[in-house]
Design a protein around this motif. Structure first.
Motif, PDB file in Angstrom:
ATOM      1  N   GLY A   1     -10.411  -1.984  -7.396  1.00 49.11           N
ATOM      2  CA  GLY A   1     -11.052  -3.313  -6.810  1.00 49.11           C
ATOM      3  C   GLY A   1     -10.884  -3.981  -8.284  1.00 49.11           C
ATOM      4  O   GLY A   1     -11.447  -5.259  -7.897  1.00 49.11           O
TER       5      GLY A   1
ATOM      6  N   SER B   1      -4.226 -13.475 -14.501  1.00 47.61           N
ATOM      7  CA  SER B   1      -4.891 -11.950 -14.311  1.00 47.61           C
ATOM      8  C   SER B   1      -5.171 -11.560 -15.612  1.00 47.61           C
ATOM      9  O   SER B   1      -5.018 -12.024 -16.875  1.00 47.61           O
ATOM     10  CB  SER B   1      -3.534 -11.126 -13.962  1.00 47.61           C
ATOM     11  OG  SER B   1      -2.933 -10.883 -15.154  1.00 47.61           O
TER      12      SER B   1
ATOM     13  N   PRO C   1     -12.045 -13.080  -6.065  1.00 38.76           N
ATOM     14  CA  PRO C   1     -10.651 -12.775  -6.275  1.00 38.76           C
ATOM     15  C   PRO C   1      -9.898 -14.024  -7.135  1.00 38.76           C
ATOM     16  O   PRO C   1     -10.020 -14.923  -6.695  1.00 38.76           O
ATOM     17  CB  PRO C   1     -10.025 -12.799  -4.878  1.00 38.76           C
ATOM     18  CG  PRO C   1     -10.954 -12.511  -3.833  1.00 38.76           C
ATOM     19  CD  PRO C   1     -12.242 -13.070  -4.535  1.00 38.76           C
ATOM     20  N   GLY C   2      -9.237 -13.516  -8.057  1.00 35.83           N
ATOM     21  CA  GLY C   2      -8.527 -14.447  -8.949  1.00 35.83           C
ATOM     22  C   GLY C   2      -9.532 -14.838 -10.276  1.00 35.83           C
ATOM     23  O   GLY C   2      -8.925 -15.452 -11.290  1.00 35.83           O
TER      24      GLY C   2
ATOM     25  N   ALA D   1      -6.422 -11.407  -7.831  1.00 40.06           N
ATOM     26  CA  ALA D   1      -6.150 -12.616  -6.764  1.00 40.06           C
ATOM     27  C   ALA D   1      -5.488 -11.880  -5.361  1.00 40.06           C
ATOM     28  O   ALA D   1      -4.643 -10.843  -5.717  1.00 40.06           O
ATOM     29  CB  ALA D   1      -5.264 -13.542  -7.323  1.00 40.06           C
ATOM     30  N   PRO D   2      -5.559 -12.151  -4.155  1.00 40.71           N
ATOM     31  CA  PRO D   2      -4.958 -11.756  -2.958  1.00 40.71           C
ATOM     32  C   PRO D   2      -3.571 -11.803  -3.423  1.00 40.71           C
ATOM     33  O   PRO D   2      -2.760 -12.871  -3.782  1.00 40.71           O
ATOM     34  CB  PRO D   2      -5.661 -12.540  -2.155  1.00 40.71           C
ATOM     35  CG  PRO D   2      -5.937 -13.772  -2.506  1.00 40.71           C
ATOM     36  CD  PRO D   2      -6.415 -13.459  -4.131  1.00 40.71           C
ATOM     37  N   THR D   3      -2.903 -10.938  -2.906  1.00 37.28           N
ATOM     38  CA  THR D   3      -1.382 -10.884  -3.071  1.00 37.28           C
ATOM     39  C   THR D   3      -0.702 -11.743  -1.978  1.00 37.28           C
ATOM     40  O   THR D   3      -1.180 -11.529  -0.888  1.00 37.28           O
ATOM     41  CB  THR D   3      -0.724  -9.433  -3.084  1.00 37.28           C
ATOM     42  OG1 THR D   3      -1.383  -8.637  -2.168  1.00 37.28           O
ATOM     43  CG2 THR D   3      -0.895  -8.766  -4.533  1.00 37.28           C
ATOM     44  N   LEU D   4       0.267 -12.496  -2.243  1.00 34.68           N
ATOM     45  CA  LEU D   4       0.732 -13.494  -1.090  1.00 34.68           C
ATOM     46  C   LEU D   4       1.777 -12.716  -0.535  1.00 34.68           C
ATOM     47  O   LEU D   4       2.511 -12.100  -0.878  1.00 34.68           O
ATOM     48  CB  LEU D   4       1.117 -14.719  -1.609  1.00 34.68           C
ATOM     49  CG  LEU D   4       0.180 -15.653  -2.623  1.00 34.68           C
ATOM     50  CD1 LEU D   4       0.806 -16.625  -3.176  1.00 34.68           C
ATOM     51  CD2 LEU D   4      -0.838 -15.931  -1.640  1.00 34.68           C
TER      52      LEU D   4
ATOM     53  N   THR E   1     -14.792  -8.009   0.694  1.00 34.34           N
ATOM     54  CA  THR E   1     -14.407  -9.403   0.244  1.00 34.34           C
ATOM     55  C   THR E   1     -13.832  -9.396  -0.876  1.00 34.34           C
ATOM     56  O   THR E   1     -13.018 -10.412  -1.262  1.00 34.34           O
ATOM     57  CB  THR E   1     -15.960  -9.907  -0.038  1.00 34.34           C
ATOM     58  OG1 THR E   1     -16.448  -9.193  -1.179  1.00 34.34           O
ATOM     59  CG2 THR E   1     -16.962  -9.802   1.053  1.00 34.34           C
ATOM     60  N   GLY E   2     -13.433  -8.384  -1.654  1.00 35.82           N
ATOM     61  CA  GLY E   2     -12.975  -8.167  -2.944  1.00 35.82           C
ATOM     62  C   GLY E   2     -13.514  -8.906  -4.060  1.00 35.82           C
ATOM     63  O   GLY E   2     -12.988  -9.274  -5.086  1.00 35.82           O
ATOM     64  N   GLN E   3     -14.897  -9.224  -3.901  1.00 28.11           N
ATOM     65  CA  GLN E   3     -15.496  -9.709  -4.892  1.00 28.11           C
ATOM     66  C   GLN E   3     -16.249  -8.705  -5.732  1.00 28.11           C
ATOM     67  O   GLN E   3     -16.486  -7.691  -5.508  1.00 28.11           O
ATOM     68  CB  GLN E   3     -16.902 -10.849  -4.223  1.00 28.11           C
ATOM     69  CG  GLN E   3     -16.159 -11.958  -3.498  1.00 28.11           C
ATOM     70  CD  GLN E   3     -17.267 -12.859  -3.105  1.00 28.11           C
ATOM     71  OE1 GLN E   3     -18.394 -12.509  -2.685  1.00 28.11           O
ATOM     72  NE2 GLN E   3     -17.033 -14.319  -2.796  1.00 28.11           N
TER      73      GLN E   3
END
Lengths: 422, 267
Positions: A193, A387, A347-348, A419-422, A295-297
């Motif tokens: 993560g 990144s 994220p990011g 960051a979330p991958t699109l 949450t990815g935080q």
């Protein structure tokens, strides 16, 4: 001298004197010159049999003419090593080239002594081009050889010293490589993560630096990270660096609370170096990170001991220092106060730790124009949202651009919530 | 690796004829065969080469370990034969190369079908019941002679002498360049040559062999020639009326006649 048809009357006396001297010189016949020349002369048949030899050479050899002419071959005059050299080099070259010059050999003298000589030979050919005989001159090379031997000895000694130095160097480099591994992690461990990236620039030619960083797991959920700067550089600083790194790792396993870890380090450094006459201290940021898989935080708790504030680069393209003012240098006082800070990486977002080698890099000719905090903040803002790997790459390029202006060790560590991958 | 370049291989003579490989000994290079080649060129395909560390071989290919034994040089010879895909070639070796030929024939029997050994010696240093003609201190003396005579060698000249197989005119201008060798490489070849003992390898020779000796040769005296002849089963011994260690230069007619006669007998 230029002669005219009319003798100069003023010159008449001199003329007579020099004519007399010249006449005396002409008494020196070719035969006399051959026999008593200041070098040895020798003529041999093509098989080396000596046909003619002059008095000078016979004197050097201590031999009678009758014992030499028609009875000995040229190689017989040489030492065994010289004979071998004659057969493997001298004779074949003479055959192939028709002449050979300046070969260093030794002749045997009656009584067993040796005499270093320089030998030159030329083949005399007949009208049809067939080789007839070999003419050889032999020069006394005693003084010259003694000097050459001195040079050879010096050359050998230098060669030995060079080989020894190379061996020593290889051994030291090996030892150094092992020591370097104790200073910095070869690679950062994967942190679920979290994306990590680091860069290290050492100003010392032996690659022993005074900056340090590390990332490692402390329990099932949390990882610890730290980055710091030991005062000074080179091997002395590296010894403190190693102590610091392992102290922080051990302290964190016992209690990962940032203030607790820095306090332990403070105590260790203070006890180790106080009264040693060589006080050693450092600045450091120590923190823990805890990713939330849902949450990815990533939650960050950190403390600073006199270290420049870390930067937070947000996904939205902004950047800010995370202030930790007033924390004390680690290792100076028996007990020290450290300043804590917390933040949360969405994220990011990326957390950037650095040492002052970066902000104190010279951008001009002297110490008055340094890169500085403001430039760094602006640089960080330009790369916010990228990144950790990209941020470190951009900073590495920046450091390379400083060239000679970067004269201190510099460590960089970036930790980011992907960051979330699109 | 390009063996032909590494060993400065020259192929000349009659392309249709049987192949004769001429291998130089310690000291100089393939130029030693300059008076032999014309005598063979009409009927035979003639292959010449320089051992690594000699002549215009590639100095970068030199390794002290490889060339510390005669096997290293024998592998040079075999690799040259491999590169040209020779079958049953006649290997003519001078001096130490005669023994290198024996080793090479053992390593690659399909490549080498006959041996001519010019002034061979399987051991130069005297031993119990064996007289090679030299003592160990004699060999040290030779090494000292090598040190005193760089023969025009200098580090600056090295690339000119050794590294320009494709530009031979550069080397031609240098006096003594036929025998110019990097002193370190020459020392290795000298030690390997003069400290070797190949007496036990002689009896394993299985190919027709001609032994050529000279009437007066300091390096390979007649009793050594006789020893080699007796040790190699079925070998032929010819004593050349020649003085010195290089009959192919000092008595080329007699040497060529003996080699040509032996070669003719093989056909």
């Amino acid at each position: 001298m230029c002669r005219t048809g009319q003798p100069d009357p003023h010159d008449a006396g001199d003329e007579q004197t020099s004519d007399a001297a010249f006449a005396a010189l002409l008494e020196d016949s070719a035969e006399e010159l051959y026999e008593s020349a200041p070098c040895g002369y020798l003529s041999t048949l093509m098989d080396g049999t000596i046909a003619k030899v002059n008095t000078t050479l016979l004197g050097w050899l201590g031999l009678e003419r009758a014992a030499v002419v028609g009875r000995m071959r040229f190689p017989d005059l040489l030492t065994v090593g010289g004979k071998l050299y004659h057969e493997t080099h001298f004779a074949p070259l003479l055959r192939m080239q028709g002449e050979i010059g300046g070969i260093a050999l030794e002749v045997k003298r009656a009584g067993g002594a040796r005499m270093p000589v320089l030998v030159s030979s030329v083949v005399k050919h007949g009208d049809a081009g067939e080789p007839l005989l070999i003419r050889t001159t032999v020069f006394d090379a005693r003084d010259r050889r003694a000097y050459e031997e001195e040079l050879l000895r010096g050359r050998k000694a230098a060669e030995e010293a060079r080989k020894q130095a190379e061996a020593d160097r290889a051994r030291l480099q090996e030892a150094l490589a092992v020591l370097q591994q104790s200073l910095l992690p070869a690679t950062l461990p994967p942190v679920p993560g979290v994306e990590t990236a680091a860069h290290y620039h050492t100003a010392s030619p032996d690659r022993l630096g005074g900056d340090f960083y590390d990332v490692f797991p402390v329990d099932g959920k949390r990882f610890a990270f730290f980055l710091g700067d030991v005062c000074g550089k080179g091997p002395q600083a590296a010894a403190v660096t190693s102590l610091t790194r392992y102290t922080l790792r051990a302290a964190a396993l016992h209690d990962p609370d940032p203030v607790s870890a820095l306090s332990t380090l403070n105590k260790v450094l203070h006890e180790r170096y106080t009264g040693s006459g060589d006080p050693r201290y450092c600045t450091a940021v120590f923190g823990t990170l805890e990713p939330d898989p849902v949450t990815g935080q990533v939650a960050i708790h950190l403390a600073s001991g006199g270290h420049p504030p870390v930067l937070v680069l947000r996904a939205d393209g902004t950047a800010d220092f995370l202030p930790t003012p007033g924390g004390l240098l680690v290792g100076v006082l028996p007990s020290a106060r450290f300043v804590t800070a917390t933040t949360c990486l969405a994220p990011g977002d990326t957390l950037l730790l650095y040492t002052d080698g970066l902000t104190e890099a010279r951008t001009g000719q002297d110490r008055t124009s340094l890169y500085g905090d403001e430039a760094l903040l602006a640089f960080a803002a330009r790369h916010a949202g990228k990144s950790p790997t990209d941020v470190i790459q951009a900073l590495t390029d920046l450091l390379d651009g400083f060239g000679a202006g970067l004269d201190d060790d510099t460590a960089l560590l970036a930790l980011g919530a992907p960051a979330p991958t699109l | 690796m390009d063996i032909e370049r590494r060993n400065n291989v020259t192929v000349t003579g009659n392309p249709q004829g049987p192949t004769v490989v001429l291998a130089h000994g310690f000291g100089c290079d393939q130029n030693m065969w300059r008076l032999t080649v014309p005598a063979l060129a009409e009927d035979y395909r003639v292959v010449l080469f320089d051992y690594v560390g000699s002549g215009r071989s590639d100095p970068a290919a030199f390794s002290e370990d490889r060339y510390a034994t005669l096997d290293g040089y024998a592998h040079d010879a075999v690799e040259v034969c491999d590169a040209l895909d020779l079958r049953g070639a006649v290997f003519v070796g001078h001096s130490v190369s005669a023994m290198i030929g024996v080793l090479a024939a053992g390593l690659a029997p399909e490549r080498i079908g006959a041996l001519v050994m010019v002034a061979p010696s399987p051991r130069y240093i005297d031993d119990d019941g064996y007289r090679g003609g030299f003592s160990a201190p004699d060999i040290d003396e030779l090494l000292a002679s090598l040190e005193s005579n760089y023969l025009g060698w200098s580090a600056a000249m090295a690339p000119v002498i050794m590294g320009n197989a494709d530009r031979p005119e550069l080397g031609e201008e240098l006096k003594n360049s036929f025998c110019a060798t990097d002193p370190d490489m020459a020392r290795v070849f000298a030690r390997t040559t003069f400290l070797s003992d190949s007496r036990n390898d002689l009896k394993s020779v299985r190919v027709p062999t001609l032994v050529l000796e000279c009437t007066q040769d300091v390096i390979a005296p007649r009793e050594v020639g006789a020893f080699v002849h007796q040790a190699i089963p079925g070998s032929e011994l010819v004593t050349l009326d020649a003085t010195g260690h290089c009959p192919h230069l000092s008595a080329p007619a007699a040497t060529n006649e003996a080699i040509a006669g032996f070669l003719a007998g093989l056909r």
